[in-house]
Design a protein around this motif. Structure first.
Motif, PDB file in Angstrom:
ATOM      1  N   LEU A  38      52.797  34.951 -98.129  1.00  0.00           N
ATOM      2  CA  LEU A  38      53.499  33.662 -98.203  1.00  0.00           C
ATOM      3  C   LEU A  38      53.823  33.133 -96.810  1.00  0.00           C
ATOM      4  CD1 LEU A  38      55.987  34.500-101.114  1.00  0.00           C
ATOM      5  CD2 LEU A  38      53.886  33.124-101.244  1.00  0.00           C
ATOM      6  N   ALA A  59      59.689  37.535-103.415  1.00  0.00           N
ATOM      7  CA  ALA A  59      59.067  37.397-102.086  1.00  0.00           C
ATOM      8  C   ALA A  59      59.621  38.568-101.284  1.00  0.00           C
ATOM      9  CB  ALA A  59      59.450  36.068-101.444  1.00  0.00           C
ATOM     10  N   LYS A  61      59.944  40.504 -97.846  1.00  0.00           N
ATOM     11  CA  LYS A  61      59.780  40.342 -96.399  1.00  0.00           C
ATOM     12  C   LYS A  61      59.726  41.741 -95.796  1.00  0.00           C
ATOM     13  CE  LYS A  61      61.838  37.700 -92.611  1.00  0.00           C
ATOM     14  NZ  LYS A  61      62.819  36.620 -92.341  1.00  0.00           N
ATOM     15  N   GLU A 111      64.423  36.283-103.406  1.00  0.00           N
ATOM     16  CA  GLU A 111      64.059  35.357-104.489  1.00  0.00           C
ATOM     17  C   GLU A 111      62.780  34.614-104.092  1.00  0.00           C
ATOM     18  OE1 GLU A 111      67.151  32.451-104.814  1.00  0.00           O
ATOM     19  OE2 GLU A 111      66.341  31.557-106.648  1.00  0.00           O
ATOM     20  N   ALA A 113      60.357  31.372-104.192  1.00  0.00           N
ATOM     21  CA  ALA A 113      60.376  29.926-104.478  1.00  0.00           C
ATOM     22  C   ALA A 113      58.927  29.517-104.727  1.00  0.00           C
ATOM     23  CB  ALA A 113      60.966  29.172-103.301  1.00  0.00           C
ATOM     24  N   GLY A 116      56.814  26.158-103.045  1.00  0.00           N
ATOM     25  CA  GLY A 116      56.338  26.007-101.660  1.00  0.00           C
ATOM     26  C   GLY A 116      57.316  25.238-100.795  1.00  0.00           C
ATOM     27  N   GLU A 117      56.809  24.661 -99.719  1.00  0.00           N
ATOM     28  CA  GLU A 117      57.676  24.004 -98.730  1.00  0.00           C
ATOM     29  C   GLU A 117      57.874  22.516 -99.039  1.00  0.00           C
ATOM     30  OE1 GLU A 117      55.659  26.491 -95.030  1.00  0.00           O
ATOM     31  OE2 GLU A 117      55.614  24.318 -95.074  1.00  0.00           O
ATOM     32  N   GLU A 160      60.004  22.915 -93.122  1.00  0.00           N
ATOM     33  CA  GLU A 160      59.235  24.125 -93.446  1.00  0.00           C
ATOM     34  C   GLU A 160      60.144  25.208 -94.039  1.00  0.00           C
ATOM     35  OE1 GLU A 160      59.186  22.428 -90.720  1.00  0.00           O
ATOM     36  OE2 GLU A 160      57.424  22.773 -89.457  1.00  0.00           O
ATOM     37  N   LEU A 163      62.479  25.332 -99.043  1.00  0.00           N
ATOM     38  CA  LEU A 163      61.485  25.624-100.080  1.00  0.00           C
ATOM     39  C   LEU A 163      61.900  24.962-101.389  1.00  0.00           C
ATOM     40  CD1 LEU A 163      60.920  29.395 -99.283  1.00  0.00           C
ATOM     41  CD2 LEU A 163      59.595  27.444 -98.501  1.00  0.00           C
ATOM     42  N   THR A 173      65.651  28.878 -96.574  1.00  0.00           N
ATOM     43  CA  THR A 173      65.242  30.234 -96.244  1.00  0.00           C
ATOM     44  C   THR A 173      65.208  30.470 -94.744  1.00  0.00           C
ATOM     45  OG1 THR A 173      63.579  31.910 -96.702  1.00  0.00           O
ATOM     46  CG2 THR A 173      62.756  29.727 -96.117  1.00  0.00           C
ATOM     47  N   ASP A 174      64.890  31.720 -94.391  1.00  0.00           N
ATOM     48  CA  ASP A 174      64.669  32.183 -93.023  1.00  0.00           C
ATOM     49  C   ASP A 174      65.933  32.128 -92.157  1.00  0.00           C
ATOM     50  OD1 ASP A 174      61.869  31.951 -90.718  1.00  0.00           O
ATOM     51  OD2 ASP A 174      63.592  33.285 -90.886  1.00  0.00           O
TER      52      ASP A 174
HETATM   53  N1  LIG Z   1      60.821  34.051 -93.225  1.00  0.00           N
HETATM   54  C1  LIG Z   1      61.262  34.210 -94.454  1.00  0.00           C
HETATM   55  O1  LIG Z   1      62.329  34.772 -94.706  1.00  0.00           O
HETATM   56  C2  LIG Z   1      60.426  33.638 -95.532  1.00  0.00           C
HETATM   57  N2  LIG Z   1      59.254  33.053 -95.261  1.00  0.00           N
HETATM   58  N3  LIG Z   1      58.739  32.629 -96.430  1.00  0.00           N
HETATM   59  C3  LIG Z   1      57.463  31.915 -96.449  1.00  0.00           C
HETATM   60  C4  LIG Z   1      57.479  30.861 -95.341  1.00  0.00           C
HETATM   61  C5  LIG Z   1      56.211  30.045 -95.293  1.00  0.00           C
HETATM   62  C6  LIG Z   1      56.328  29.051 -94.147  1.00  0.00           C
HETATM   63  N4  LIG Z   1      57.488  28.210 -94.277  1.00  0.00           N
HETATM   64  C7  LIG Z   1      58.730  28.942 -94.423  1.00  0.00           C
HETATM   65  C8  LIG Z   1      58.663  29.931 -95.554  1.00  0.00           C
HETATM   66  C9  LIG Z   1      59.578  32.919 -97.443  1.00  0.00           C
HETATM   67  C10 LIG Z   1      60.672  33.565 -96.897  1.00  0.00           C
HETATM   68  C11 LIG Z   1      61.860  33.991 -97.690  1.00  0.00           C
HETATM   69  C12 LIG Z   1      61.577  34.113 -99.148  1.00  0.00           C
HETATM   70  C13 LIG Z   1      60.521  33.180 -99.669  1.00  0.00           C
HETATM   71  C14 LIG Z   1      60.481  32.866-101.040  1.00  0.00           C
HETATM   72  N5  LIG Z   1      59.496  32.110-101.533  1.00  0.00           N
HETATM   73  C15 LIG Z   1      58.541  31.632-100.695  1.00  0.00           C
HETATM   74  N6  LIG Z   1      57.596  30.885-101.266  1.00  0.00           N
HETATM   75  C16 LIG Z   1      56.542  30.222-100.801  1.00  0.00           C
HETATM   76  C17 LIG Z   1      55.619  29.673-101.740  1.00  0.00           C
HETATM   77  C18 LIG Z   1      54.526  28.964-101.324  1.00  0.00           C
HETATM   78  C19 LIG Z   1      54.241  28.752 -99.913  1.00  0.00           C
HETATM   79  C20 LIG Z   1      55.225  29.302 -98.973  1.00  0.00           C
HETATM   80  C21 LIG Z   1      56.320  30.016 -99.393  1.00  0.00           C
HETATM   81  N7  LIG Z   1      58.530  31.889 -99.367  1.00  0.00           N
HETATM   82  C22 LIG Z   1      59.506  32.649 -98.836  1.00  0.00           C
END
Ligand SMILES: NC(=O)c1nn(CC2CCNCC2)c2c1CCc1cnc(N=C3C=CCC=C3)nc1-2
Length: 320
Positions: A38, A59, A61, A111, A113, A116-117, A160, A163, A173-174
């Motif tokens: 992701l 998701a 990490k 969790e 999402a 997407g963004e 970005e 989400l 997020t992040d």
């Molecule tokens: N860095 C993070 O914690 C994180 N990064 N992503 C994906 C990134 C993709 C680029 N933009 C920022 C987010 C996630 C998380 C938390 C947890 C999290 C939960 N769901 C998704 N879902 C996505 C679904 C489709 C495309 C991108 C993300 N993504 C994440």
């Protein structure tokens, strides 16, 4: 790194007398089927994962321990976990269910999402109309309010990192670059002994700069972020939803920074006047003079928004 949460599962085992017993065990990598990537960070990868027992999607990490230690990012890792633990149960913030680790990595079970963004949706339709901007702006603002009430400054808010879930509601997020303000209820402990593997808080706080287009002027001039820095980014996001591009964008980062500190931006023709007035009161160089969250909520741009839990129960407006 103390693991978080009751990441427990049940495993069928046989005891010495051959009796089937159910053993409580901590969840681990083996409990998941990992799917597509992701996102990738400088020291983390986020994978889609399905819990083998519950079939629930998460998701996950994954952070490489060696890389974290080598890059002295231990503080960032703990800040993210502490920030997520403090931001429990808000509908607009990605939830951390639990963490675990193995010899090489740390795992955050977050969790997922599925939408997407927000940036992806914005790019697809070009720009949002006022109604959609009002709805998504209100959801983002209440998530920021929840963070700030718990002493968490995100410091890297941008489309970005906003989400969307399966109801097209937002999930921020992040929190890897968040800043945790000291808890006023907790007495400050004794100074910690110097540890060469840990980046000093002051260095960490000073060294971090967010994503160029959304960085606040105070972060560029005196290297310090405050809650109002997140509201600067919020102003940039509202502008971008309506205009289809961020207010400060130049050929390279340095030129973008120059536009920010020079407050060098303009509104495209036909920009809605109420939104323009709100943005002009957020994109203010002096952080103390930026609108507070309470004032933003009462601004005419958000007329008609019901700020309670109803905001999260109502259907998201159709993006057109
Ligand atoms: N860095 C993070 O914690 C994180 N990064 N992503 C994906 C990134 C993709 C680029 N933009 C920022 C987010 C996630 C998380 C938390 C947890 C999290 C939960 N769901 C998704 N879902 C996505 C679904 C489709 C495309 C991108 C993300 N993504 C994440």
């Amino acid at each position: 790194w103390k693991d978080k949460g009751a990441a427990v599962g049940l495993r069928e085992e046989y005891d010495a007398s051959g009796q089937l017993v159910l053993k409580q065990v901590k969840k681990g990598v083996r409990d998941f089927v990992f799917g597509r990537t992701l996102g990738e960070g400088s020291y983390s990868t986020v994978l889609l994962a399905t819990d083998r027992q519950t079939l629930k999607e998460y998701a996950v990490k994954i952070l490489d321990k060696k890389h974290i230690i080598k890059e002295k990012k231990i503080k960032y890792v703990n800040i993210e976990k502490d920030a997520l633990n403090q931001l429990i149960e808000h509908p607009g913030i990605i939830r951390l269910f639990y963490t675990f680790q193995d010899s090489s990595s740390l795992y955050y079970v977050l969790e997922e999402a599925s939408g997407g963004e927000l940036l992806g949706v914005l790019k697809k339709i070009g720009s949002f109309d006022e109604e959609c901007t009002r709805f998504y702006g209100a959801q983002i603002l209440t998530a920021i309010e929840h963070m700030h009430e718990r002493g968490v400054i995100h410091r890297d808010l941008k489309p970005e990192n906003v989400l969307l879930d399966d109801q097209m509601h937002i999930k921020i997020t992040d929190f890897g670059t968040a800043k945790l303000l000291p808890d006023p209820r907790k007495p400050v402990g004794p100074p910690k002994p110097y540890d060469p593997t840990v980046e000093e808080e002051s260095t960490r706080a000073r060294s971090f700069v967010g994503t160029a287009e959304y960085v606040s002027p105070e972060l560029l001039t005196d290297k310090s972020a405050c809650k109002a820095s997140d509201l600067w980014a919020f102003g940039c996001i509202i502008y971008q939803l309506l205009a289809g591009r961020p207010p400060f964008k130049a050929g390279n980062e340095y030129q973008t920074f120059q536009k920010i500190v020079g407050l060098d931006y303009e509104f495209p023709p036909g920009f809605p006047p109420a939104a323009r007035d709100l943005i002009e009161r957020l994109l203010v160089l002096d952080p103390q003079r930026r609108l507070s969250i309470e004032h933003i909520k009462n601004h005419e741009f958000f007329d008609g928004i019901k700020w309670g839990r109803g905001l999260w129960r109502q259907k998201a407006p159709r993006l057109k």
